[in-house]
Design a protein around this motif. Structure first.
Motif, PDB file in Angstrom:
ATOM      1  N   PHE A 103       0.849  -1.187   0.000  1.00 51.06           N
ATOM      2  CA  PHE A 103       0.000   0.000   0.000  1.00 51.06           C
ATOM      3  C   PHE A 103       0.886   1.239   0.000  1.00 51.06           C
ATOM      4  O   PHE A 103       1.912   1.255   0.693  1.00 51.06           O
ATOM      5  CB  PHE A 103      -0.905  -0.034   1.240  1.00 51.06           C
ATOM      6  CG  PHE A 103      -1.923   1.073   1.286  1.00 51.06           C
ATOM      7  CD1 PHE A 103      -3.116   0.947   0.619  1.00 51.06           C
ATOM      8  CD2 PHE A 103      -1.667   2.245   1.982  1.00 51.06           C
ATOM      9  CE1 PHE A 103      -4.047   1.961   0.654  1.00 51.06           C
ATOM     10  CE2 PHE A 103      -2.584   3.259   2.026  1.00 51.06           C
ATOM     11  CZ  PHE A 103      -3.781   3.123   1.354  1.00 51.06           C
ATOM     12  N   PRO A 104       0.604   2.282  -0.781  1.00 51.57           N
ATOM     13  CA  PRO A 104      -0.671   2.558  -1.459  1.00 51.57           C
ATOM     14  C   PRO A 104      -0.734   2.167  -2.934  1.00 51.57           C
ATOM     15  O   PRO A 104      -1.656   2.605  -3.619  1.00 51.57           O
ATOM     16  CB  PRO A 104      -0.773   4.076  -1.309  1.00 51.57           C
ATOM     17  CG  PRO A 104       0.642   4.541  -1.396  1.00 51.57           C
ATOM     18  CD  PRO A 104       1.464   3.474  -0.730  1.00 51.57           C
ATOM     19  N   GLU A 105       0.230   1.385  -3.448  1.00 50.44           N
ATOM     20  CA  GLU A 105       0.178   1.015  -4.864  1.00 50.44           C
ATOM     21  C   GLU A 105      -0.708  -0.217  -5.098  1.00 50.44           C
ATOM     22  O   GLU A 105      -1.659  -0.166  -5.860  1.00 50.44           O
ATOM     23  CB  GLU A 105       1.592   0.755  -5.401  1.00 50.44           C
ATOM     24  CG  GLU A 105       2.407   2.010  -5.645  1.00 50.44           C
ATOM     25  CD  GLU A 105       3.024   2.547  -4.378  1.00 50.44           C
ATOM     26  OE1 GLU A 105       3.061   1.785  -3.370  1.00 50.44           O
ATOM     27  OE2 GLU A 105       3.475   3.701  -4.360  1.00 50.44           O
ATOM     28  N   LEU A 106      -0.369  -1.335  -4.456  1.00 50.45           N
ATOM     29  CA  LEU A 106      -1.152  -2.575  -4.590  1.00 50.45           C
ATOM     30  C   LEU A 106      -1.380  -2.919  -6.064  1.00 50.45           C
ATOM     31  O   LEU A 106      -2.489  -3.246  -6.492  1.00 50.45           O
ATOM     32  CB  LEU A 106      -2.500  -2.454  -3.874  1.00 50.45           C
ATOM     33  CG  LEU A 106      -2.456  -2.221  -2.358  1.00 50.45           C
ATOM     34  CD1 LEU A 106      -3.860  -2.039  -1.814  1.00 50.45           C
ATOM     35  CD2 LEU A 106      -1.768  -3.368  -1.650  1.00 50.45           C
ATOM     36  N   ARG A 107      -0.303  -2.885  -6.857  1.00 49.12           N
ATOM     37  CA  ARG A 107      -0.446  -3.103  -8.300  1.00 49.12           C
ATOM     38  C   ARG A 107      -0.896  -4.517  -8.626  1.00 49.12           C
ATOM     39  O   ARG A 107      -1.604  -4.730  -9.613  1.00 49.12           O
ATOM     40  CB  ARG A 107       0.889  -2.790  -8.991  1.00 49.12           C
ATOM     41  CG  ARG A 107       1.324  -1.333  -8.861  1.00 49.12           C
ATOM     42  CD  ARG A 107       2.602  -1.078  -9.647  1.00 49.12           C
ATOM     43  NE  ARG A 107       3.052   0.295  -9.533  1.00 49.12           N
ATOM     44  CZ  ARG A 107       3.918   0.723  -8.625  1.00 49.12           C
ATOM     45  NH1 ARG A 107       4.444  -0.136  -7.758  1.00 49.12           N
ATOM     46  NH2 ARG A 107       4.288   1.991  -8.583  1.00 49.12           N
ATOM     47  N   TYR A 108      -0.474  -5.508  -7.843  1.00 53.23           N
ATOM     48  CA  TYR A 108      -0.872  -6.891  -8.112  1.00 53.23           C
ATOM     49  C   TYR A 108      -2.375  -7.068  -8.008  1.00 53.23           C
ATOM     50  O   TYR A 108      -2.954  -7.965  -8.643  1.00 53.23           O
ATOM     51  CB  TYR A 108      -0.163  -7.835  -7.135  1.00 53.23           C
ATOM     52  CG  TYR A 108      -0.450  -7.573  -5.683  1.00 53.23           C
ATOM     53  CD1 TYR A 108      -1.496  -8.200  -5.027  1.00 53.23           C
ATOM     54  CD2 TYR A 108       0.329  -6.681  -4.954  1.00 53.23           C
ATOM     55  CE1 TYR A 108      -1.762  -7.951  -3.693  1.00 53.23           C
ATOM     56  CE2 TYR A 108       0.076  -6.434  -3.620  1.00 53.23           C
ATOM     57  CZ  TYR A 108      -0.970  -7.068  -2.995  1.00 53.23           C
ATOM     58  OH  TYR A 108      -1.229  -6.810  -1.675  1.00 53.23           O
ATOM     59  N   TYR A 109      -3.035  -6.228  -7.226  1.00 51.35           N
ATOM     60  CA  TYR A 109      -4.485  -6.313  -7.076  1.00 51.35           C
ATOM     61  C   TYR A 109      -5.211  -5.491  -8.141  1.00 51.35           C
ATOM     62  O   TYR A 109      -6.286  -5.878  -8.614  1.00 51.35           O
ATOM     63  CB  TYR A 109      -4.884  -5.828  -5.684  1.00 51.35           C
ATOM     64  CG  TYR A 109      -6.367  -5.669  -5.472  1.00 51.35           C
ATOM     65  CD1 TYR A 109      -7.186  -6.787  -5.309  1.00 51.35           C
ATOM     66  CD2 TYR A 109      -6.957  -4.413  -5.447  1.00 51.35           C
ATOM     67  CE1 TYR A 109      -8.557  -6.643  -5.129  1.00 51.35           C
ATOM     68  CE2 TYR A 109      -8.320  -4.265  -5.252  1.00 51.35           C
ATOM     69  CZ  TYR A 109      -9.115  -5.376  -5.096  1.00 51.35           C
ATOM     70  OH  TYR A 109     -10.466  -5.234  -4.918  1.00 51.35           O
ATOM     71  N   ARG A 110      -4.612  -4.389  -8.559  1.00 48.35           N
ATOM     72  CA  ARG A 110      -5.316  -3.436  -9.406  1.00 48.35           C
ATOM     73  C   ARG A 110      -5.001  -3.572 -10.888  1.00 48.35           C
ATOM     74  O   ARG A 110      -5.674  -2.955 -11.706  1.00 48.35           O
ATOM     75  CB  ARG A 110      -4.969  -2.019  -8.939  1.00 48.35           C
ATOM     76  CG  ARG A 110      -5.297  -1.759  -7.484  1.00 48.35           C
ATOM     77  CD  ARG A 110      -4.572  -0.525  -6.970  1.00 48.35           C
ATOM     78  NE  ARG A 110      -4.875   0.642  -7.751  1.00 48.35           N
ATOM     79  CZ  ARG A 110      -4.047   1.665  -7.919  1.00 48.35           C
ATOM     80  NH1 ARG A 110      -2.839   1.626  -7.377  1.00 48.35           N
ATOM     81  NH2 ARG A 110      -4.395   2.704  -8.643  1.00 48.35           N
ATOM     82  N   VAL A 111      -3.949  -4.341 -11.248  1.00 51.42           N
ATOM     83  CA  VAL A 111      -3.536  -4.364 -12.644  1.00 51.42           C
ATOM     84  C   VAL A 111      -4.598  -4.988 -13.537  1.00 51.42           C
ATOM     85  O   VAL A 111      -4.747  -4.590 -14.704  1.00 51.42           O
ATOM     86  CB  VAL A 111      -2.195  -5.120 -12.776  1.00 51.42           C
ATOM     87  CG1 VAL A 111      -2.356  -6.598 -12.425  1.00 51.42           C
ATOM     88  CG2 VAL A 111      -1.625  -4.976 -14.174  1.00 51.42           C
ATOM     89  N   GLY A 112      -5.364  -5.930 -13.023  1.00 54.69           N
ATOM     90  CA  GLY A 112      -6.408  -6.534 -13.840  1.00 54.69           C
ATOM     91  C   GLY A 112      -7.657  -5.688 -13.916  1.00 54.69           C
ATOM     92  O   GLY A 112      -8.240  -5.503 -14.995  1.00 54.69           O
ATOM     93  N   LEU A 113      -8.077  -5.118 -12.771  1.00 53.41           N
ATOM     94  CA  LEU A 113      -9.324  -4.368 -12.722  1.00 53.41           C
ATOM     95  C   LEU A 113      -9.163  -2.977 -13.307  1.00 53.41           C
ATOM     96  O   LEU A 113      -9.971  -2.529 -14.123  1.00 53.41           O
ATOM     97  CB  LEU A 113      -9.807  -4.279 -11.270  1.00 53.41           C
ATOM     98  CG  LEU A 113     -11.195  -3.672 -11.037  1.00 53.41           C
ATOM     99  CD1 LEU A 113     -12.254  -4.495 -11.759  1.00 53.41           C
ATOM    100  CD2 LEU A 113     -11.509  -3.606  -9.548  1.00 53.41           C
ATOM    101  N   GLU A 114      -8.121  -2.259 -12.901  1.00 54.10           N
ATOM    102  CA  GLU A 114      -7.921  -0.888 -13.363  1.00 54.10           C
ATOM    103  C   GLU A 114      -7.017  -0.824 -14.597  1.00 54.10           C
ATOM    104  O   GLU A 114      -7.200   0.013 -15.467  1.00 54.10           O
ATOM    105  CB  GLU A 114      -7.320  -0.035 -12.244  1.00 54.10           C
ATOM    106  CG  GLU A 114      -8.206   0.062 -11.013  1.00 54.10           C
ATOM    107  CD  GLU A 114      -7.590   0.935  -9.932  1.00 54.10           C
ATOM    108  OE1 GLU A 114      -6.925   1.935 -10.277  1.00 54.10           O
ATOM    109  OE2 GLU A 114      -7.763   0.619  -8.739  1.00 54.10           O
ATOM    110  N   GLY A 115      -6.001  -1.699 -14.637  1.00 49.72           N
ATOM    111  CA  GLY A 115      -5.088  -1.673 -15.777  1.00 49.72           C
ATOM    112  C   GLY A 115      -5.590  -2.425 -16.984  1.00 49.72           C
ATOM    113  O   GLY A 115      -5.098  -2.221 -18.103  1.00 49.72           O
ATOM    114  N   GLY A 116      -6.560  -3.317 -16.789  1.00 49.84           N
ATOM    115  CA  GLY A 116      -7.108  -4.073 -17.911  1.00 49.84           C
ATOM    116  C   GLY A 116      -6.165  -5.097 -18.496  1.00 49.84           C
ATOM    117  O   GLY A 116      -6.300  -5.476 -19.668  1.00 49.84           O
TER     118      GLY A 116
END
Length: 749
Positions: free
Chosen positions: A229-242
């Motif tokens: 946190f606050p990046e959490l890219r492993y969680y957000r790359v699919g939902l936000e990064g597509g």
């Protein structure tokens, strides 16, 4: 002999001045480096060698396997890897945040319609990745690259020497010079030693370079991907990064890129160097006309192959994507095998995987069909056209640039000897030139093949650049304002990355405001799909609040700890399951004991696990070993271990009986943990003081109310139990009504 004497002797001899001065400088550098090595370093190396030879006991190996790593004073970690009854230590330094922020400027997003090819975009992407692979001029990767280059140059020089020696041996054979022939044969065997060693070292250094580049890229990508946190890219790359199938990018694509890059360097540098050196050598015998025709041959070959080259970069990128889809499907079946087995969905999953595999194979077959015409043209041009051109170029010095002489051997005496020498010399020139031309044709062929490899490298570069640019482009999540209480002020709970520019994100809950102080337990309820878990994600910091709302909460795992419905079982021992996300070194540093862990397991009714599974250090695939209820209770055990101020329990006791569930809730409250429960069970309402109800009306409305006093909550609970008992008797009442109706109908007859 002293260094001064060596220097004076080199200075006095002009012919050996430069090589001797170079050797003198190298000796000085090596001498200074050897003198600068401290005795402590030598002693440390000797101690490590003795420790490596000493075998460890099974208990010590198990302890190292449990510990995993040792923290360094500079923030690095020394990994402990069991290897051959011993421990291999690997020091890993995490990539600093400043370096990640600096490199983010080099990775702007590329449009989705971008097609990989050898253009400016490719070189820009390639240079951005090279800055990660070669972080400095003094890195080990640069050293391996320099050594690789030196051996490539050495192989080219040796090839020129072998070509000359080949011509000399044939000349001595034609002139019947037995002594010269044996001498040349001895030199041939002598040159075979450095030649074979050079070839072996080129292959070794190419593999070593690929491995070093893969390690460098994997560490950088993992530090970027598995960010906290606050990046959490492993969680957000699919939902936000597509970006889907990230595992394919990080594992297969990085390995393929490094192998291709290490191979393309040798396949481009060595042929290019061969072309320069072999052309310079041939120009001495071919003359001006032959040299010009040689360059004309280069130009024509390049134009022909360039005109028939398919888009190998795009084809390689599509193949990697289809390979990732097929691999993801196989992983999904292995991960969800029990659920698939319950539904007997094997045939259905087989059809899905077979369809993905057929898409991959169909694409690969199309690549093979495309390559037929290209490889046919390539082989014809390089093997036959270049060979014919070679014979013509060799004939130029004899037929055009030199006056014709009588090459017959009928003459005797001095004239015969001169004629034989002329034949031998021409044979030597022909053999040397022919061997150089064959090597030149081979170099040109590999250089033309390298063009195809460059196109495939362009596709892999685009894939890898897409991953890195997507990870770098994800903005940091807003940091909540630290507070002892949990407060939401006018927050819109919306799905990130959902919607379009005109429609905007989909809002689940609108204008949510609540305040929760320590000791005020909250229960969130509502129909399925209304956004209950979405509220928990906002509270935990996984989703950013919308509409300029504000979130205030305690920071870190000691502030808010979330237990999802599907508990995650980490790879490791039984002890690791309880202390997650802490590691074993953190457990030892905290001073906690196994007795405390046993008390925690007793509180969640799992005290039998250490005896049943073989102890705290037992390592198993806990996801398959533990039942659904045991995994959920293990999630509560983590809450009791960390003792956060607030615990968000998202349907985490749905597979636990009501009596055990009640005891765990009471134990959590006795530890001073404020509960935020997401559930549809009315029986859990008595453990909370506030009730947040999210309405299923499609408008995102909600209501917050007080549950009441303890007596009132117990009365409501008793009423619920009484109603449930009455509802259970409905079936018996309906059967009784049917019997009475049947009796009345008989009496009327």
């Amino acid at each position: 002999m002293s260094l001064t004497a060596v220097y004076q002797r080199a200075k006095s001899n002009p012919r050996t001045r430069r090589p001797a001065l170079l050797i003198f400088a190298i000796i000085l550098v090596l001498r200074s480096r050897l003198i600068s090595i401290p005795k402590e370093s030598v002693q440390r190396l000797l101690q490590n060698a003795r420790a490596y030879r000493q075998k460890l006991s099974p208990e010590e190996l198990n302890e190292a396997l449990q510990q995993v790593y040792v923290d360094g004073p500079d923030g690095s970690k020394t990994l402990l890897i069991p290897y051959r009854d011993n421990i291999s230590r690997v020091n890993v330094k995490p990539t600093p945040r400043s370096v990640l922020a600096k490199n983010a400027k080099q990775f702007p997003l590329i449009p989705p319609t971008h097609k990989p090819g050898l253009d400016k975009s490719f070189f820009r992407q390639f240079l951005a990745i090279l800055r990660i692979v070669f972080p400095s001029w003094t890195s080990k990767e640069v050293l391996i690259l320099v050594l690789h280059s030196l051996f490539l140059v050495a192989r080219t020089v040796l090839s020129v020497g072998v070509a000359r020696l080949d011509g000399r041996i044939v000349r001595d054979l034609v002139s019947a010079d037995g002594k010269g022939f044996l001498k040349g044969l001895g030199l041939w065997f002598a040159m075979a030693i450095p030649s074979t060693y050079t070839n072996s070292m080129i292959k070794h250094l190419q593999g070593k370079l690929s491995l070093r580049m893969r390690t460098r890229l994997s560490r950088y990508t993992n530090d970027l991907y598995l960010s906290s946190f606050p990046e959490l890219r492993y969680y957000r790359v699919g939902l936000e990064g597509g970006l889907a199938d990230v595992d394919q990018y990080i594992t297969s694509d990085i390995a393929a890129f490094c192998d291709a890059l290490a191979g393309i360097y040798g396949n481009v540098m060595k042929p290019s160097l061969d072309l320069v050196l072999f052309t310079s050598q041939l120009s001495r015998t071919l003359g001006v006309r032959g040299t010009i025709l040689l360059f004309v041959n280069y130009y024509i070959t390049a134009k022909i192959l360039r005109s028939v080259s398919p888009a190998f970069g795009r084809l390689a990128a599509v193949e990697a994507r289809l390979e990732g889809e097929y691999r993801a499907g196989m992983g999904r079946v292995g991960r969800e095998s029990e659920e698939v087995a319950f539904y007997n969905g094997g045939p259905r999953e087989r059809d899905i995987l077979w369809r993905a595999y057929l898409r991959l194979i169909k694409h690969v077959n199309s690549i093979y069909k495309i390559r037929i015409a290209y490889e046919w043209t390539e082989d014809y041009v390089i093997k036959y056209l270049w060979s014919a051109a070679g014979y013509g170029l060799i004939a130029i010095p004899v037929l055009l640039t030199r006056r014709r002489r009588n090459v017959g051997v009928q003459a005797t005496g001095a004239g015969g000897t001169e004629s034989n020498n002329e034949v031998a010399n021409r044979t030597e020139t022909y053999i040397s030139s022919r061997r150089l031309l064959l090597s030149l044709a081979d170099a040109g062929g590999r250089l033309m093949y390298a063009y195809k490899d460059l196109l495939e490298l362009a596709g892999l570069t685009t894939r890898l650049y897409t991953l890195l640019s997507t990870l770098h482009s994800l903005p940091s999540l807003p940091k909540p304002k630290p507070s002892e209480s949990v407060e939401l002020s006018h927050v819109d709970v919306s799905v990130p990355g959902f919607g379009t520019e005109t429609a905007g994100p989909m809002t689940l809950v609108k204008d949510l405001s609540l305040s929760l102080k320590p000791g005020e337990h909250l229960m969130i309820t509502g129909s399925n799909g209304v956004g209950k878990t979405a509220v928990a994600r906002v509270l935990a910091g996984l989703w950013a609040p919308r509409s300029h709302g504000q979130v205030m909460r305690p920071i870190g795992n000691k502030g808010i700890f979330v237990v999802p419905q599907r508990s995650y079982m980490v790879t490791g021992s039984l002890l690791d399951q309880i202390i997650y996300p802490h590691s074993y070194p953190q457990f030892v540093e905290s001073g906690r004991t196994h007795e405390e862990l046993m008390e925690i397991l007793t509180a969640v009714h799992l005290e039998y696990l250490p005896a049943r599974e073989g102890g705290w250090s037992t390592r198993k695939e806990w996801r398959d070993v533990l039942s659904g209820g045991e995994k959920q209770r293990m999630g509560l055990a983590r809450v009791f271990y960390h003792r956060p101020k607030y615990a968000i329990l998202d349907e985490c006791t749905s597979a636990v009986s009501s009596d055990v569930e009640g005891r765990m809730y009471e134990h959590a409250k006795s530890l001073g943990i404020t509960l935020i429960t997401i559930s549809l069970r009315p029986s859990l309402m008595k453990y909370h003081t506030q009730l947040l109800t999210i309405h299923d009306d499609g408008t995102g409305s909600w209501s917050l109310s007080k549950v009441g006093t303890a007596e009132e909550r117990m009365e409501i609970d008793r009423e619920i139990v009484a109603l449930e008992e009455k509802l259970a008797e409905v079936g018996e009442w309906e059967n009784r009504v049917k019997e009475l109706t049947r009796m009345l109908s008989v009496q009327e007859q």
